[in-house]
Design an enzyme around this catalytic site. Sequence first.
Site, PDB file in Angstrom:
ATOM      1  N   LYS A  52       0.844  -1.207   0.000  1.00 41.62           N
ATOM      2  CA  LYS A  52       0.000   0.000   0.000  1.00 41.62           C
ATOM      3  C   LYS A  52       0.873   1.248   0.000  1.00 41.62           C
ATOM      4  O   LYS A  52       0.618   2.203  -0.733  1.00 41.62           O
ATOM      5  CB  LYS A  52      -0.934  -0.003   1.211  1.00 41.62           C
ATOM      6  CG  LYS A  52      -2.079  -0.998   1.093  1.00 41.62           C
ATOM      7  CD  LYS A  52      -2.776  -1.240   2.427  1.00 41.62           C
ATOM      8  CE  LYS A  52      -3.713  -2.451   2.308  1.00 41.62           C
ATOM      9  NZ  LYS A  52      -4.299  -2.859   3.584  1.00 41.62           N
ATOM     10  N   GLN A  96      -5.516  -1.841   9.492  1.00 36.29           N
ATOM     11  CA  GLN A  96      -5.216  -3.156   8.908  1.00 36.29           C
ATOM     12  C   GLN A  96      -5.742  -4.264   9.814  1.00 36.29           C
ATOM     13  O   GLN A  96      -5.488  -4.265  11.020  1.00 36.29           O
ATOM     14  CB  GLN A  96      -3.699  -3.290   8.696  1.00 36.29           C
ATOM     15  CG  GLN A  96      -3.277  -4.576   8.031  1.00 36.29           C
ATOM     16  CD  GLN A  96      -3.779  -4.721   6.599  1.00 36.29           C
ATOM     17  OE1 GLN A  96      -3.887  -3.739   5.866  1.00 36.29           O
ATOM     18  NE2 GLN A  96      -4.115  -5.923   6.196  1.00 36.29           N
ATOM     19  N   ASP A 119     -11.685   1.843   3.629  1.00 35.61           N
ATOM     20  CA  ASP A 119     -11.922   0.405   3.499  1.00 35.61           C
ATOM     21  C   ASP A 119     -13.411   0.093   3.365  1.00 35.61           C
ATOM     22  O   ASP A 119     -13.780  -1.031   3.028  1.00 35.61           O
ATOM     23  CB  ASP A 119     -11.382  -0.337   4.731  1.00 35.61           C
ATOM     24  CG  ASP A 119     -10.141  -1.160   4.422  1.00 35.61           C
ATOM     25  OD1 ASP A 119      -9.981  -1.550   3.242  1.00 35.61           O
ATOM     26  OD2 ASP A 119      -9.355  -1.413   5.343  1.00 35.61           O
TER      27      ASP A 119
HETATM   28  N1  GUN Z   1      -6.958  -7.598   5.894  1.00 38.66           N
HETATM   29  C1  GUN Z   1      -7.159  -8.376   4.810  1.00 38.66           C
HETATM   30  N2  GUN Z   1      -7.738  -7.650   3.831  1.00 38.66           N
HETATM   31  C2  GUN Z   1      -7.897  -6.405   4.308  1.00 38.66           C
HETATM   32  C3  GUN Z   1      -8.437  -5.205   3.765  1.00 38.66           C
HETATM   33  O1  GUN Z   1      -8.896  -5.133   2.634  1.00 38.66           O
HETATM   34  N3  GUN Z   1      -8.404  -4.131   4.571  1.00 38.66           N
HETATM   35  C4  GUN Z   1      -7.919  -4.185   5.830  1.00 38.66           C
HETATM   36  N4  GUN Z   1      -7.952  -3.073   6.555  1.00 38.66           N
HETATM   37  N5  GUN Z   1      -7.418  -5.259   6.369  1.00 38.66           N
HETATM   38  C5  GUN Z   1      -7.407  -6.366   5.613  1.00 38.66           C
END
Ligand code: GUN
Length: 284
Positions: A52, A96, A119
């Site tokens: 990211k 996350q 998200d």
């Molecule tokens: N963990 C696995 N996939 C994701 C996601 O798309 N966003 C977040 N914040 N955590 C994750």
Amino acid sequence: MILLDGKAAAASIRAETALEVEKLNGRTGRKPGLAVILVGDDAPSHTYVRNKERACAETGIRSETLRLPAGASQDEVLNRIRALNKRPDIDGILLQLPLPNHMDSRPCLECIDPAKDVDGFHPMNMGRLLQNIPGLRPCTPSGVMELLKRYGLNPAGKRAVVAGRSNIVGRPLSVMLSAKSAWGNATVTLCHSATPEVATLFREADFLFLAMGRPEFVRGEMVKKGAVVVDIGISVTEKGLRGDADFASVSEVASALSPVPGGIGPMTIAMLLRNTIQAFEARL
Ligand code: GUN
């Protein structure tokens, strides 16, 4: 068989995003800002977060990552989120997942300002998705829909089967596919660990979406001839990263298939960049 190349599609989305960021910077004197909170030592999470950061750097989005130790308290996470909610230079906040076991993700996700919830996991944004009202949408299912669009594969009027009911992928994807919208209008079956005889259902699918996290579970004989198969599963095995589909046998039967890695993973990050721009524009 068409290989659904998410890696290439994501690269072109990043190029589009970089142009958009430049335009916004020219118009407002400011670039979008993303804050990521990463708690603990989950290895795949550290990889996602690095990817990211790299994608933000490539497109000119300002990003900062707050790394907290596994032993951090939930109050500390909540306080950090509250501080980011107040900062005018931060447009997107991403917590996350998964959080360490001693934490409850729900109050943390609900603490994020829905306007900065890139998200799309806040109940407000999930509710908007359910009601087909514009809002920030979860990145992985958005990435799936975008990849289908880029290949001209429209599920409208078709039989779609989604395997997996997580809040992050399966459930929101099933809602997008069944929505009354240009790339929705599918007839959707959502199946999960309590569904008997999934193979029978899979074989009825014109569009099959796999989000189970069971490496190489789906073999060619479980797939309808000519089906579009989108593999959203990702598991670390001793052979390397594997999707939910057994690539060799499914590619003999499917008309299109997304690989793991190089399919939906990069699309998820591309959609995060788009959501960050959407949040920025909504806050102007
Ligand atoms: N963990 C696995 N996939 C994701 C996601 O798309 N966003 C977040 N914040 N955590 C994750």
